[in-house]
Scaffold this active site. Structure first.
Site, short mmCIF file in Angstrom:
data_model
loop_
_atom_site.label_atom_id
_atom_site.label_comp_id
_atom_site.label_asym_id
_atom_site.label_seq_id
_atom_site.Cartn_x
_atom_site.Cartn_y
_atom_site.Cartn_z
N GLY A 161 12.27 -24.36 33.69
CA GLY A 161 11.86 -23.05 34.18
C GLY A 161 12.69 -22.61 35.37
N SER A 162 12.07 -21.79 36.22
CA SER A 162 12.79 -21.17 37.32
C SER A 162 12.89 -22.09 38.53
CB SER A 162 12.07 -19.88 37.75
OG SER A 162 10.82 -20.18 38.36
N GLY A 217 10.19 -24.61 40.15
CA GLY A 217 10.70 -25.97 40.29
C GLY A 217 10.40 -26.55 41.67
N GLU A 254 14.82 -28.94 34.86
CA GLU A 254 15.84 -28.18 34.13
C GLU A 254 15.69 -26.73 34.55
OE1 GLU A 254 18.18 -29.47 32.44
OE2 GLU A 254 17.41 -31.52 32.40
N CYS A 292 18.59 -19.93 30.20
CA CYS A 292 19.05 -20.55 31.44
C CYS A 292 20.54 -20.85 31.40
CB CYS A 292 18.26 -21.82 31.73
SG CYS A 292 18.39 -23.09 30.45
#
Length: 483
Positions: A191-192, A196, A213, A251
């Site tokens: 995610g973002s 994170g 990630e 991403c």
């Protein structure tokens, strides 16, 4: 309170399952992976339907980026699992003879996987494949921003997999917060960067290891390409890589492009022609472009390029359809570098082009910003390729193509710096969810007195020879041929 109780009961059951040892069996792991493959094969149409409802993905895109990717990952894991699980002998130094040593992969325990909304099937199942292959019990938390896919996973996985070892927990931020309050043996998050940081902060309270990630502003460096055919291929790959996967909501998707100023007009015209060829004169009516995931993200993207200084840089596209959550593929030329579109991850169908005098200046530009998840460089110049590799840092570098690294199990996938840490895909997924335990086995029939006091010069010489790898001197000392 009910939600708290359910989460605690779920975790308790998983811990008991892991303690009982059932997940350690290679037969159990293979059975779960085979069942997951059966799930995907049986439910292709249901997955297509869910992805269309959540993101408006075309079935071809859904198969390429989600279903096909998961099938490929499962088959690769099944083919290699016994080799990955096997202990690996390691060579020990001569002074330790006849002691032996090996590395033994063992599961971590009960792990938590947070999936992302942009690839809500593959980014949920692919990490889970690695966790199960490594012998763990798993909680999967699908993204609430892809509700149809989340519901599909929650309703379908229990029908195929061991429900005492694999659990699906649905819900929004409150449920995620409850999950993070628990003690896990590993947390895997896609995610973002913003979320994170929250994950990492919560994990630190229990010293829980994490794999993050995350995203980042992935650049393209487009060197001047003299051959029209090569330029056509490069532009096709750029357009497909920017707008093809979830309409820029990826991403590892392209965030901005660096080109020489004199080359920019040619690039822009080629981009326009290719966008028209791929997505027709009216991209809004094309079935090959996913929509923006929800109104909040739509509004965020609109704010990125509707500020007057940024809007003035639009050279193609820019139209919006709020009702259908659609933003046209949009190209911007030299927007202000301090604008949000150049400081925040775009995660949408907007492509800024930044011009430089010489393409070598692109290296300095990239290095002035946080390390990206991927760098894409189109060039035939071998010396420039070497400079990109030696003078920049990123999770991945791809020369002359876009996104292909994501579907290659032989390569690790992951970031560096603010783009994340930890890696997965193929064997790297297995390693991420394993602890490689060092095992040493000695024997009783040889004992060296030089290990023990009282100390003297003779023992000192033996120890020094062993540590200095002076094995000839060591052997002579032990044989009494040298004092």
């Amino acid at each position: 309170m009910e939600a708290v109780r359910e989460v605690e009961e779920t975790l308790s059951e998983l811990r008991q399952t892991f303690k009982d040892g059932r997940t350690r069996s290679i037969a159990w792991r293979k059975k779960q992976l085979s069942s997951l493959l059966e799930l995907v094969n049986d439910n292709e149409e249901n997955i297509f339907r869910a992805l269309d409802q959540d993101l408006g993905k075309h079935p071809v895109e859904s198969y390429r980026d989600e279903i096909g990717a998961v099938k490929k990952s499962i088959n690769h894991t099944l083919s290699n699992l016994e080799k990955w699980v096997a202990p690996k002998k390691v060579g020990l130094p001569l002074p330790m003879f006849p002691t032996s040593g090996w590395l033994l992969p063992e599961p971590l325990g009960v792990v938590l996987v947070f999936a992302s909304w942009n690839f809500p099937i593959s980014l949920a199942l692919d990490p889970m494949i690695g966790a199960i292959a490594a012998g763990n019990a798993v909680v999967l938390k699908p993204s609430e921003q892809a509700p149809a896919s989340s519901s599909f996973l929650a309703n379908t996985i229990p029908q195929y997999m061991d429900s005492k070892a694999v659990k699906i927990v649905e819900g929004g931020a409150e449920i995620s917060e409850l999950l993070l309050q628990q003690k896990w043996d590993k947390i895997f998050f896609t995610g973002s960067q913003q979320v994170g940081r929250i994950i990492m902060s919560a994990a630190a309270k229990n010293l829980t290891p994490v794999a993050l990630e995350l995203g980042g502003k992935c650049p393209i460096i487009l060197d001047s390409i003299s051959s029209p055919s090569d330029l056509k291929v490069a532009i096709q790959r750029i357009v497909g890589g920017k707008w093809g996967p979830c309409n820029g909501q990826a991403c590892i998707g392209v965030d901005y492009m660096l080109v020489e100023e004199k080359f920019a007009p040619t690039v822009i015209e080629s981009l326009k022609k290719t966008i028209k060829r791929f997505y027709s004169e009216s991209p809004k009516d094309s079935k090959c472009l996913a929509r923006v995931v929800n109104k909040r993200h739509f509004e965020r993207l609109r704010n990125l390029f509707k500020d007057p200084p940024v809007a003035a840089s639009i050279v193609h596209g820019g139209s919006l359809d709020e009702e259908n959550l659609f933003i046209e593929p949009t190209i911007l030329l030299d927007p202000p570098l301090n604008a949000a579109i150049m400081t925040e991850e775009i995660f949408g169908p907007l492509l800024p082009i930044i011009t430089v005098n010489k393409i070598e200046e692109s290296i300095e530009f990239i290095n002035s910003r946080p390390k990206p998840l991927a760098i894409y460089a189109f060039t035939k110049d071998a010396n420039f390729r070497r400079r990109v590799l030696s003078e920049t840092s990123s999770g991945t570098v791809v020369f002359n193509d876009i996104l292909i690294q994501f579907v290659c199990e032989a390569l690790p996938f992951g970031g560096v710096g603010q783009s994340g840490f930890g890696r997965y895909h193929g064997k790297y997924s297995f390693d991420t969810f394993s602890h490689e335990r060092a095992v040493v086995q000695a024997n009783f029939f040889i004992e060296f007195g030089s290990r023990y006091p009282p100390w003297n010069d003779f023992k000192n010489n033996i120890i020094r020879s062993a540590y200095n790898l002076d094995y000839l001197n060591l052997v002579l000392l032990l044989l009494g041929l040298k004092r």
